[in-house]
Scaffold this motif. Structure first.
Motif, short mmCIF file in Angstrom:
data_model
loop_
_atom_site.label_atom_id
_atom_site.label_comp_id
_atom_site.label_asym_id
_atom_site.label_seq_id
_atom_site.Cartn_x
_atom_site.Cartn_y
_atom_site.Cartn_z
N HIS A 83 0.84 -1.20 0.00
CA HIS A 83 0.00 0.00 0.00
C HIS A 83 0.87 1.25 0.00
N LEU A 84 1.96 1.21 0.73
CA LEU A 84 2.88 2.35 0.80
C LEU A 84 3.64 2.55 -0.50
N ALA A 85 4.22 1.48 -1.02
CA ALA A 85 5.22 1.62 -2.10
C ALA A 85 4.83 0.97 -3.41
N GLY A 86 3.72 0.22 -3.42
CA GLY A 86 3.35 -0.52 -4.62
C GLY A 86 3.91 -1.93 -4.57
N PRO A 87 3.23 -2.89 -5.18
CA PRO A 87 3.66 -4.29 -5.11
C PRO A 87 5.01 -4.55 -5.78
N GLY A 88 5.33 -3.80 -6.83
CA GLY A 88 6.61 -3.98 -7.49
C GLY A 88 7.78 -3.67 -6.58
N SER A 89 7.68 -2.59 -5.83
CA SER A 89 8.75 -2.21 -4.89
C SER A 89 8.89 -3.24 -3.78
N VAL A 90 7.78 -3.83 -3.36
CA VAL A 90 7.82 -4.85 -2.30
C VAL A 90 8.51 -6.12 -2.82
N LYS A 91 8.22 -6.47 -4.07
CA LYS A 91 8.90 -7.63 -4.66
C LYS A 91 10.41 -7.42 -4.66
N ARG A 92 10.84 -6.23 -5.07
CA ARG A 92 12.28 -5.95 -5.13
C ARG A 92 12.90 -5.98 -3.73
N TYR A 93 12.18 -5.46 -2.75
CA TYR A 93 12.67 -5.49 -1.37
C TYR A 93 12.86 -6.92 -0.89
N LEU A 94 11.84 -7.75 -1.09
CA LEU A 94 11.90 -9.13 -0.61
C LEU A 94 12.97 -9.93 -1.35
N ARG A 95 13.02 -9.79 -2.65
CA ARG A 95 13.93 -10.61 -3.45
C ARG A 95 15.38 -10.15 -3.34
N SER A 96 15.59 -8.91 -2.86
CA SER A 96 16.96 -8.45 -2.59
C SER A 96 17.31 -8.65 -1.11
N TYR A 97 16.40 -9.27 -0.38
CA TYR A 97 16.55 -9.49 1.06
C TYR A 97 16.84 -8.17 1.80
N GLY A 98 16.07 -7.15 1.41
CA GLY A 98 16.09 -5.89 2.14
C GLY A 98 17.07 -4.86 1.65
N LEU A 99 17.86 -5.19 0.63
CA LEU A 99 18.84 -4.21 0.13
C LEU A 99 18.14 -3.08 -0.63
N ASP A 100 17.10 -3.40 -1.37
CA ASP A 100 16.34 -2.39 -2.14
C ASP A 100 15.15 -1.95 -1.27
N ASN A 101 15.40 -0.99 -0.41
CA ASN A 101 14.42 -0.59 0.60
C ASN A 101 13.83 0.77 0.23
N PHE A 102 12.76 0.75 -0.55
CA PHE A 102 12.11 1.98 -1.02
C PHE A 102 11.70 2.87 0.16
N ALA A 103 11.83 4.20 -0.03
CA ALA A 103 11.34 5.18 0.94
C ALA A 103 10.46 6.19 0.21
N ASP A 104 9.34 6.57 0.83
CA ASP A 104 8.47 7.57 0.20
C ASP A 104 9.01 8.98 0.43
N GLY A 105 8.26 9.99 0.02
CA GLY A 105 8.71 11.37 0.12
C GLY A 105 8.93 11.86 1.54
N TYR A 106 8.35 11.16 2.51
CA TYR A 106 8.50 11.54 3.91
C TYR A 106 9.55 10.69 4.63
N GLY A 107 10.21 9.81 3.87
CA GLY A 107 11.26 8.99 4.46
C GLY A 107 10.78 7.68 5.05
N THR A 108 9.51 7.34 4.89
CA THR A 108 8.98 6.08 5.41
C THR A 108 9.37 4.95 4.46
N THR A 109 9.97 3.89 4.99
CA THR A 109 10.48 2.81 4.16
C THR A 109 9.57 1.58 4.19
N ILE A 110 9.83 0.69 3.26
CA ILE A 110 9.13 -0.60 3.25
C ILE A 110 9.36 -1.33 4.56
N ALA A 111 10.61 -1.30 5.05
CA ALA A 111 10.92 -1.98 6.32
C ALA A 111 10.10 -1.39 7.48
#
Length: 221
Positions: A168-196
Motif C-alpha cells: 500500500h505504501l510503495a506498490g507491489p513492485g517495490s515490495v517484490k524488489r525489497y523481498l527478493r533483494s533481502y532488504g537491500l532495495d528498501n524503497f522510501a516515500d517522500g517523507y522517508g517512510t520505508t518498506i521496512a
C-alpha cells in the motif's frame, strides 16, 4: 414448659424490634429521591453502530467496526488509515495523495475510480477502494507471500499483513524488489517512510478474510 415460654418470648421480642426498625427506616428515608421515572434505562447499542458515522457494511464477510479490533483485518485497515491520514477521508497531502488511505490517482484508476471529487466525498467508496487495492496486491504478491512469510529480513519478521501494508505504501513492485533483494532495495516515500518501517509496524494482522483478486474493482464490491 418454662423453657418453651422463655424461647417464645424471645422470638416475639426480636420480631417487635425488627418491625420497629423497619418502620423507622421508612419514616426516615425519602425514597422519592431514588425514583427512576423519566430516566432512559435502555443502553443497548444497535448492531450497525460504528465509530466513524453511518458507514454502511462494505462487503459480506467484512465488518465496518468492532470495539475489539486487535489484530483483525478491520484492525489492520483502521491502523493503516490512521497512520496514513489520521483517519481523515477528506485528506490531501503535500504530494497530492488522497483520502483516508492516501491513494495516488494512478492506483485509483487501476481499481476503477476516476472521479477524484466523488472519491473524496464518499467514505464508502474509499473503504471499498482500500479492500479492492489490497485484494489486487495480494494476488500480485501471492508467490512472494508464500515464499517469504516467516523469514526475517533486516531483522524484521515477514508477515502477510506487513507485505500488504508495504505494498500500500510503495506498490507491489517495490515490495517484490525489497523481498527478493533481502532488504537491500528498501524503497522510501517522500517523507522517508520505508518498506521496512511498514513491514514492522503492521506485522502480524489476520488477513485470512482478504481474498486475492487480480481484477478487483472498488465499484464492484
Amino acid at each position: 414448659m418454662v423453657k418453651n415460654i422463655a424461647s417464645y418470648s424471645a422470638i416475639v421480642f426480636t420480631m417487635s424490634i425488627l418491625m420497629f426498625t423497619s418502620v423507622s427506616v421508612e419514616e426516615t428515608l425519602d425514597f422519592s429521591k431514588y425514583a427512576t421515572d423519566g430516566l432512559v434505562l435502555d443502553y443497548t447499542v444497535s448492531q450497525d453502530a460504528n465509530m466513524r458515522g453511518n458507514v454502511e457494511p462494505l462487503n459480506e464477510g467484512y465488518e465496518t467496526f468492532s470495539p475489539y479490533l486487535g489484530k483483525s483485518f478491520v484492525g489492520f485497515k483502521e491502523a493503516l488509515g490512521f497512520r496514513e491520514s489520521g483517519g481523515n477521508y477528506a485528506s490531501i497531502n503535500t504530494y497530492g495523495y488522497l483520502g483516508k488511505y492516501q491513494f495516488g490517482k494512478g492506483t485509483l484508476k487501476l481499481i476503477g475510480v476516476n472521479n477524484v471529487e466523488d472519491f473524496l466525498s464518499n467514505p464508502q467508496l474509499q473503504e471499498r477502494a482500500f479492500i479492492a487495492n489490497a485484494q489486487r496486491n495480494k494476488w500480485i504478491l501471492r508467490r512472494d507471500i508464500n515464499r517469504f512469510v516467516g523469514k526475517r529480513i533486516n531483522n524484521i519478521l515477514v508477515t502477510e499483513s506487513g507485505i500488504l501494508a508495504a505494498a500500500h505504501l510503495a506498490g507491489p513492485g517495490s515490495v517484490k524488489r525489497y523481498l527478493r533483494s533481502y532488504g537491500l532495495d528498501n524503497f522510501a516515500d517522500g517523507y522517508g517512510t520505508t518498506i521496512a518501517n511498514y513491514m514492522q509496524r503492521f506485522s502480524g494482522y489476520d488477513m485470512s478474510f482478504l481474498k486475492a483478486n487480480k481484477r478487483a474493482k472498488a465499484n464492484s464490491l
